[in-house]
Design a protein around this motif. Structure first.
Motif, PDB file in Angstrom:
ATOM      1  N   UNK A 102       0.845  -1.185   0.000  1.00  0.00           N
ATOM      2  CA  UNK A 102       0.000   0.000   0.000  1.00  0.00           C
ATOM      3  C   UNK A 102       0.888   1.245   0.000  1.00  0.00           C
ATOM      4  N   UNK A 103       0.496   2.216  -0.802  1.00  0.00           N
ATOM      5  CA  UNK A 103       1.181   3.500  -0.854  1.00  0.00           C
ATOM      6  C   UNK A 103       0.366   4.510  -0.054  1.00  0.00           C
ATOM      7  N   UNK A 104       1.031   5.265   0.802  1.00  0.00           N
ATOM      8  CA  UNK A 104       0.423   6.416   1.455  1.00  0.00           C
ATOM      9  C   UNK A 104       1.029   7.658   0.823  1.00  0.00           C
ATOM     10  N   UNK A 105       0.181   8.552   0.322  1.00  0.00           N
ATOM     11  CA  UNK A 105       0.686   9.763  -0.301  1.00  0.00           C
ATOM     12  C   UNK A 105      -0.006  10.991   0.269  1.00  0.00           C
ATOM     13  N   UNK A 106       0.727  12.095   0.255  1.00  0.00           N
ATOM     14  CA  UNK A 106       0.190  13.401   0.612  1.00  0.00           C
ATOM     15  C   UNK A 106       0.687  14.389  -0.428  1.00  0.00           C
ATOM     16  N   UNK A 107      -0.198  15.293  -0.859  1.00  0.00           N
ATOM     17  CA  UNK A 107       0.172  16.238  -1.910  1.00  0.00           C
ATOM     18  C   UNK A 107      -0.493  17.582  -1.660  1.00  0.00           C
ATOM     19  N   UNK A 108       0.144  18.636  -2.163  1.00  0.00           N
ATOM     20  CA  UNK A 108      -0.397  19.985  -2.000  1.00  0.00           C
ATOM     21  C   UNK A 108       0.015  20.855  -3.180  1.00  0.00           C
ATOM     22  N   UNK A 109      -0.758  21.908  -3.419  1.00  0.00           N
ATOM     23  CA  UNK A 109      -0.361  22.890  -4.432  1.00  0.00           C
ATOM     24  C   UNK A 109       0.122  24.175  -3.761  1.00  0.00           C
ATOM     25  N   UNK A 110       0.279  24.137  -2.437  1.00  0.00           N
ATOM     26  CA  UNK A 110       0.909  25.249  -1.724  1.00  0.00           C
ATOM     27  C   UNK A 110      -0.054  26.268  -1.142  1.00  0.00           C
ATOM     28  N   UNK A 111       0.455  27.125  -0.253  1.00  0.00           N
ATOM     29  CA  UNK A 111      -0.383  28.093   0.464  1.00  0.00           C
ATOM     30  C   UNK A 111      -0.871  29.266  -0.375  1.00  0.00           C
ATOM     31  N   UNK A 112      -0.178  29.577  -1.473  1.00  0.00           N
ATOM     32  CA  UNK A 112      -0.566  30.741  -2.272  1.00  0.00           C
ATOM     33  C   UNK A 112      -1.961  30.570  -2.882  1.00  0.00           C
ATOM     34  N   UNK A 113      -2.334  29.329  -3.192  1.00  0.00           N
ATOM     35  CA  UNK A 113      -3.675  29.079  -3.733  1.00  0.00           C
ATOM     36  C   UNK A 113      -4.734  29.450  -2.704  1.00  0.00           C
ATOM     37  N   UNK A 114      -4.520  29.057  -1.449  1.00  0.00           N
ATOM     38  CA  UNK A 114      -5.446  29.422  -0.371  1.00  0.00           C
ATOM     39  C   UNK A 114      -5.529  30.938  -0.220  1.00  0.00           C
ATOM     40  N   UNK A 132     -11.815  29.074  -5.990  1.00  0.00           N
ATOM     41  CA  UNK A 132     -11.927  27.839  -5.222  1.00  0.00           C
ATOM     42  C   UNK A 132     -12.014  26.626  -6.153  1.00  0.00           C
ATOM     43  N   UNK A 133     -12.773  26.768  -7.226  1.00  0.00           N
ATOM     44  CA  UNK A 133     -12.889  25.677  -8.203  1.00  0.00           C
ATOM     45  C   UNK A 133     -11.571  25.439  -8.935  1.00  0.00           C
ATOM     46  N   UNK A 204      -5.952  23.179  -0.107  1.00  0.00           N
ATOM     47  CA  UNK A 204      -5.896  22.478  -1.389  1.00  0.00           C
ATOM     48  C   UNK A 204      -4.776  21.444  -1.345  1.00  0.00           C
ATOM     49  N   UNK A 205      -5.024  20.432  -0.525  1.00  0.00           N
ATOM     50  CA  UNK A 205      -4.086  19.331  -0.307  1.00  0.00           C
ATOM     51  C   UNK A 205      -4.884  18.035  -0.239  1.00  0.00           C
ATOM     52  N   UNK A 206      -4.201  16.920  -0.471  1.00  0.00           N
ATOM     53  CA  UNK A 206      -4.862  15.619  -0.543  1.00  0.00           C
ATOM     54  C   UNK A 206      -3.993  14.557   0.134  1.00  0.00           C
TER      55      UNK A 206
END
Length: 215
Positions: A102-114, A132-133, A204-206
């Motif tokens: 099993x792979x555990x992953x975490x990803x983000x596009x950074x704070x500037x989007x927020x 937001x979209x 905006x993270x997963x």
């Protein structure tokens, strides 16, 4: 080798230029149906221009990065075990059927989007909705890129990946996010924070599981 570095976190980064600006996805997040998107005349000119400008503005500030680790997996009925964790989930056990890793992953596009979303919220509610979209679209595009890399690397080692599955879906509790932050260097590498509400910052993270089975 991909599967020999199982518990060593891999840090992944891409340039925003590698992401697709998927306008149809932005419009879908805004509530347009597939029928609406096929009938382009339903989307008015001002909305179309606003989506274009928001995508360009957000893309220019993105910081796309993720981390992931691979663990041996054991499934007994609904019980899922990896690392030092065991929990029960019918929906995830179905997703992981026949998987041995099993792979555990975490990803983000950074704070500037927020920041852009919050800024627009104070000034223009229509732009805030579009921003937001755009954020939802870009994090999905980045996670798809990361997922594709994991799948290709796994395939080269004789494994096939299953569709990713995030905490909060099905009967997997959102509280399992805490284990992602314990097992992955989410804060150290990505600057991610898990709040008491179990929402991540930047928003905006997963996080997601990806099962691997012998191909």
């Amino acid at each position: 080798m991909f599967l020999e570095s199982m518990q060593i976190a891999v840090h992944h980064r891409v340039s925003p230029d590698e992401l697709t600006s998927n306008k149809k996805e932005v419009l879908r997040y805004l509530g347009y149906s597939k029928k609406d998107l096929l009938e382009n005349e339903i989307i008015d000119f001002s909305t179309d221009r606003l989506v274009d400008s928001c995508m360009a503005e957000m893309k220019s500030v993105l910081k796309c990065q993720g981390v992931y680790s691979i663990f041996d997996l054991n499934i007994e009925g609904k019980k899922i075990s990896f690392a030092d964790i065991s929990f029960e989930s019918e929906s995830l056990s179905i997703n992981l059927k026949s998987c041995t890793k099993i792979v555990l992953l975490a990803a983000t596009i950074g704070p500037a989007a927020d920041f852009l979303i919050k800024k627009a919220t104070k000034l223009d509610t229509a732009k805030a909705a579009v921003m937001n979209s755009c954020g939802a679209m870009f994090i999905e595009e980045y996670v798809n890129l990361l997922n594709d890399k994991i799948s290709k690397d796994a395939f080269s080692q004789g494994f096939k990946s299953k569709p990713r599955f995030s905490p909060g879906y099905g009967d997997v509790p959102l509280s399992i996010q805490k284990e992602f932050f314990r097992l992955l260097p989410c804060t150290q590498r990505l600057g991610l924070t898990l709040m008491e509400s179990l929402i991540m910052a930047p928003e905006k993270s997963v996080t997601a599981f990806v099962g691997l089975k012998r191909n």
